[in-house]
Design a protein around this motif. Sequence first.
Motif, PDB file in Angstrom:
ATOM      1  N   VAL A 127     -28.427  26.136  -4.339  1.00  0.00           N
ATOM      2  CA  VAL A 127     -26.977  26.010  -4.467  1.00  0.00           C
ATOM      3  C   VAL A 127     -26.397  27.409  -4.374  1.00  0.00           C
ATOM      4  CG1 VAL A 127     -27.177  23.948  -5.899  1.00  0.00           C
ATOM      5  CG2 VAL A 127     -27.012  26.173  -6.996  1.00  0.00           C
ATOM      6  N   SER A 128     -25.096  27.508  -4.292  1.00  0.00           N
ATOM      7  CA  SER A 128     -24.466  28.813  -4.191  1.00  0.00           C
ATOM      8  C   SER A 128     -24.863  29.689  -5.374  1.00  0.00           C
ATOM      9  CB  SER A 128     -22.949  28.649  -4.175  1.00  0.00           C
ATOM     10  OG  SER A 128     -22.300  29.905  -4.138  1.00  0.00           O
ATOM     11  N   GLY A 129     -25.400  30.855  -5.090  1.00  0.00           N
ATOM     12  CA  GLY A 129     -25.745  31.811  -6.132  1.00  0.00           C
ATOM     13  C   GLY A 129     -27.170  31.746  -6.631  1.00  0.00           C
ATOM     14  N   GLY A 130     -27.930  30.707  -6.302  1.00  0.00           N
ATOM     15  CA  GLY A 130     -29.297  30.630  -6.823  1.00  0.00           C
ATOM     16  C   GLY A 130     -29.975  29.326  -6.447  1.00  0.00           C
ATOM     17  N   ARG A 131     -30.869  28.871  -7.297  1.00  0.00           N
ATOM     18  CA  ARG A 131     -31.634  27.660  -7.004  1.00  0.00           C
ATOM     19  C   ARG A 131     -32.027  26.965  -8.299  1.00  0.00           C
ATOM     20  NH1 ARG A 131     -37.884  29.503  -5.942  1.00  0.00           N
ATOM     21  NH2 ARG A 131     -37.899  31.306  -7.349  1.00  0.00           N
ATOM     22  N   PHE A 132     -32.310  25.685  -8.177  1.00  0.00           N
ATOM     23  CA  PHE A 132     -32.915  24.897  -9.242  1.00  0.00           C
ATOM     24  C   PHE A 132     -34.343  24.560  -8.832  1.00  0.00           C
ATOM     25  CE2 PHE A 132     -28.404  23.879  -9.844  1.00  0.00           C
ATOM     26  CZ  PHE A 132     -28.268  24.062 -11.206  1.00  0.00           C
ATOM     27  N   VAL A 133     -35.275  24.736  -9.755  1.00  0.00           N
ATOM     28  CA  VAL A 133     -36.659  24.338  -9.522  1.00  0.00           C
ATOM     29  C   VAL A 133     -37.005  23.259 -10.539  1.00  0.00           C
ATOM     30  CG1 VAL A 133     -39.064  25.069  -9.375  1.00  0.00           C
ATOM     31  CG2 VAL A 133     -37.234  26.650  -8.708  1.00  0.00           C
ATOM     32  N   GLY A 134     -37.355  22.091 -10.055  1.00  0.00           N
ATOM     33  CA  GLY A 134     -37.758  20.989 -10.923  1.00  0.00           C
ATOM     34  C   GLY A 134     -39.267  20.917 -11.022  1.00  0.00           C
ATOM     35  N   VAL A 135     -39.787  20.843 -12.248  1.00  0.00           N
ATOM     36  CA  VAL A 135     -41.249  20.877 -12.440  1.00  0.00           C
ATOM     37  C   VAL A 135     -41.791  19.668 -13.191  1.00  0.00           C
ATOM     38  CG1 VAL A 135     -41.409  23.402 -12.302  1.00  0.00           C
ATOM     39  CG2 VAL A 135     -41.025  22.314 -14.536  1.00  0.00           C
ATOM     40  N   ASP A 136     -40.970  18.634 -13.396  1.00  0.00           N
ATOM     41  CA  ASP A 136     -41.478  17.422 -14.070  1.00  0.00           C
ATOM     42  C   ASP A 136     -42.374  16.653 -13.107  1.00  0.00           C
ATOM     43  OD1 ASP A 136     -41.957  15.070 -15.409  1.00  0.00           O
ATOM     44  OD2 ASP A 136     -39.854  14.458 -15.565  1.00  0.00           O
ATOM     45  N   PRO A 137     -43.682  16.534 -13.395  1.00  0.00           N
ATOM     46  CA  PRO A 137     -44.588  15.857 -12.462  1.00  0.00           C
ATOM     47  C   PRO A 137     -44.552  14.340 -12.538  1.00  0.00           C
ATOM     48  CG  PRO A 137     -45.826  16.647 -14.333  1.00  0.00           C
ATOM     49  CD  PRO A 137     -44.413  17.123 -14.534  1.00  0.00           C
ATOM     50  N   LYS A 138     -43.796  13.789 -13.507  1.00  0.00           N
ATOM     51  CA  LYS A 138     -43.709  12.346 -13.671  1.00  0.00           C
ATOM     52  C   LYS A 138     -45.096  11.718 -13.834  1.00  0.00           C
ATOM     53  CE  LYS A 138     -39.291  12.086 -13.666  1.00  0.00           C
ATOM     54  NZ  LYS A 138     -38.587  11.774 -14.915  1.00  0.00           N
ATOM     55  N   HIS A 139     -45.764  12.108 -14.908  1.00  0.00           N
ATOM     56  CA  HIS A 139     -47.118  11.621 -15.171  1.00  0.00           C
ATOM     57  C   HIS A 139     -47.179  10.126 -15.447  1.00  0.00           C
ATOM     58  CE1 HIS A 139     -49.347  15.275 -14.962  1.00  0.00           C
ATOM     59  NE2 HIS A 139     -48.712  15.866 -15.964  1.00  0.00           N
ATOM     60  N   GLY A 140     -46.092   9.555 -15.978  1.00  0.00           N
ATOM     61  CA  GLY A 140     -46.132   8.153 -16.338  1.00  0.00           C
ATOM     62  C   GLY A 140     -47.072   7.901 -17.504  1.00  0.00           C
ATOM     63  N   THR A 141     -47.682   6.718 -17.528  1.00  0.00           N
ATOM     64  CA  THR A 141     -48.538   6.356 -18.656  1.00  0.00           C
ATOM     65  C   THR A 141     -49.971   6.832 -18.505  1.00  0.00           C
ATOM     66  OG1 THR A 141     -48.999   4.217 -17.632  1.00  0.00           O
ATOM     67  CG2 THR A 141     -47.151   4.322 -19.180  1.00  0.00           C
ATOM     68  N   SER A 142     -50.371   7.233 -17.309  1.00  0.00           N
ATOM     69  CA  SER A 142     -51.791   7.573 -17.103  1.00  0.00           C
ATOM     70  C   SER A 142     -52.030   8.924 -16.473  1.00  0.00           C
ATOM     71  CB  SER A 142     -52.457   6.490 -16.250  1.00  0.00           C
ATOM     72  OG  SER A 142     -51.804   6.364 -15.001  1.00  0.00           O
ATOM     73  N   GLY A 143     -50.994   9.641 -16.066  1.00  0.00           N
ATOM     74  CA  GLY A 143     -51.173  10.951 -15.470  1.00  0.00           C
ATOM     75  C   GLY A 143     -51.100  10.924 -13.960  1.00  0.00           C
ATOM     76  N   ALA A 144     -50.450  11.929 -13.387  1.00  0.00           N
ATOM     77  CA  ALA A 144     -50.342  12.022 -11.934  1.00  0.00           C
ATOM     78  C   ALA A 144     -51.716  12.266 -11.318  1.00  0.00           C
ATOM     79  CB  ALA A 144     -49.393  13.158 -11.558  1.00  0.00           C
ATOM     80  N   PRO A 145     -52.001  11.671 -10.157  1.00  0.00           N
ATOM     81  CA  PRO A 145     -53.305  11.879  -9.530  1.00  0.00           C
ATOM     82  C   PRO A 145     -53.524  13.300  -9.044  1.00  0.00           C
ATOM     83  CG  PRO A 145     -51.858  10.622  -8.082  1.00  0.00           C
ATOM     84  CD  PRO A 145     -51.173  10.716  -9.416  1.00  0.00           C
ATOM     85  N   ARG A 146     -52.431  13.983  -8.704  1.00  0.00           N
ATOM     86  CA  ARG A 146     -52.518  15.400  -8.344  1.00  0.00           C
ATOM     87  C   ARG A 146     -51.203  16.059  -8.736  1.00  0.00           C
ATOM     88  NH1 ARG A 146     -51.535  15.801  -1.790  1.00  0.00           N
ATOM     89  NH2 ARG A 146     -49.807  14.321  -1.697  1.00  0.00           N
ATOM     90  N   TRP A 147     -51.287  17.278  -9.212  1.00  0.00           N
ATOM     91  CA  TRP A 147     -50.110  18.040  -9.615  1.00  0.00           C
ATOM     92  C   TRP A 147     -50.568  19.440  -9.956  1.00  0.00           C
ATOM     93  CZ3 TRP A 147     -48.900  20.083 -14.602  1.00  0.00           C
ATOM     94  CH2 TRP A 147     -49.904  19.886 -15.550  1.00  0.00           C
ATOM     95  N   ALA A 148     -49.630  20.351 -10.159  1.00  0.00           N
ATOM     96  CA  ALA A 148     -49.968  21.727 -10.530  1.00  0.00           C
ATOM     97  C   ALA A 148     -48.786  22.342 -11.259  1.00  0.00           C
ATOM     98  CB  ALA A 148     -50.302  22.563  -9.295  1.00  0.00           C
ATOM     99  N   PRO A 149     -49.045  23.244 -12.187  1.00  0.00           N
ATOM    100  CA  PRO A 149     -47.945  23.997 -12.784  1.00  0.00           C
ATOM    101  C   PRO A 149     -47.360  24.968 -11.766  1.00  0.00           C
ATOM    102  CG  PRO A 149     -50.044  24.855 -13.543  1.00  0.00           C
ATOM    103  CD  PRO A 149     -50.366  23.643 -12.723  1.00  0.00           C
TER     104      PRO A 149
END
Length: 250
Positions: free
Chosen positions: A218-240
């Motif tokens: 967006v103007s002036g910078g950025r947003f970084v979203g890091v929620d992997p949405k693990h759900g009830t059992s965990g995402a099959p692949r993800w990284a910090p």
Amino acid sequence: MARIVIVGDVGGCAEQLERVVLPLADDPDTVVVQVGDLVDRGPDSSAVLRLVEERLPTGRWIQLLGNHEAQYLGGARFWRQELAVDDAARLTTWWLREWLRVAAAVRTADGEELLLCHAGLTVDTWRELGAPVTASTAAGLLNTRPEPLLWGYDGPLWAEAGSRLYPSWLDDIEALPFSQVHGHSTVVDFTTEGYVCEERIRARTTVDWAARHTMTRVSGGRFVGVDPKHGTSGAPRWAPLVLHDAHLIA
């Protein structure tokens, strides 16, 4: 300088946390910032809290507050399954010891300032804080635990990325004063690899589908979203999100 590792919502998925994050966290040159929502939904919130508590006293694990933790610290109850009494007491202890923070700020190797909080700062919340011009100032103000702003559904624990956070800046004449990293919600569906946001946000967004990160300019910078949405059992692949040669400034 250090390596900063930013971890999205864990949501009770202890195995995901232990397998992916802890090998990084135990490096003495690494600082971990977890953006909140350690608990609920997944299979073992108690184990998640124990794993984190082992590392909090080192000062190299920065734990932020999510709306799921906030239920036990003054926020409204909304999740139908309550934590065990001992786990709820553990969160209260962290809060009293200031092991739980509302926000943190990081400066990257190229000098970009990033505000880290659970859901991000909308324009209105930013103005209520006095319109701080730096991420470190914003983090400091949030860490005074301003009420009722802290518990409000448009505040830094609750604002939805696609419907409120990003549009609030796109609709306003203000430029983003600093970039932000948040968990809590996302503008995509990682399972179908599709977007769940309006077209103007999609046009500004790039996605790392393997790591489960989004970046929206967006103007002036950025947003970084890091929620992997693990759900009830965990995402099959993800990284910090890993930032090399970065350091905490708040």
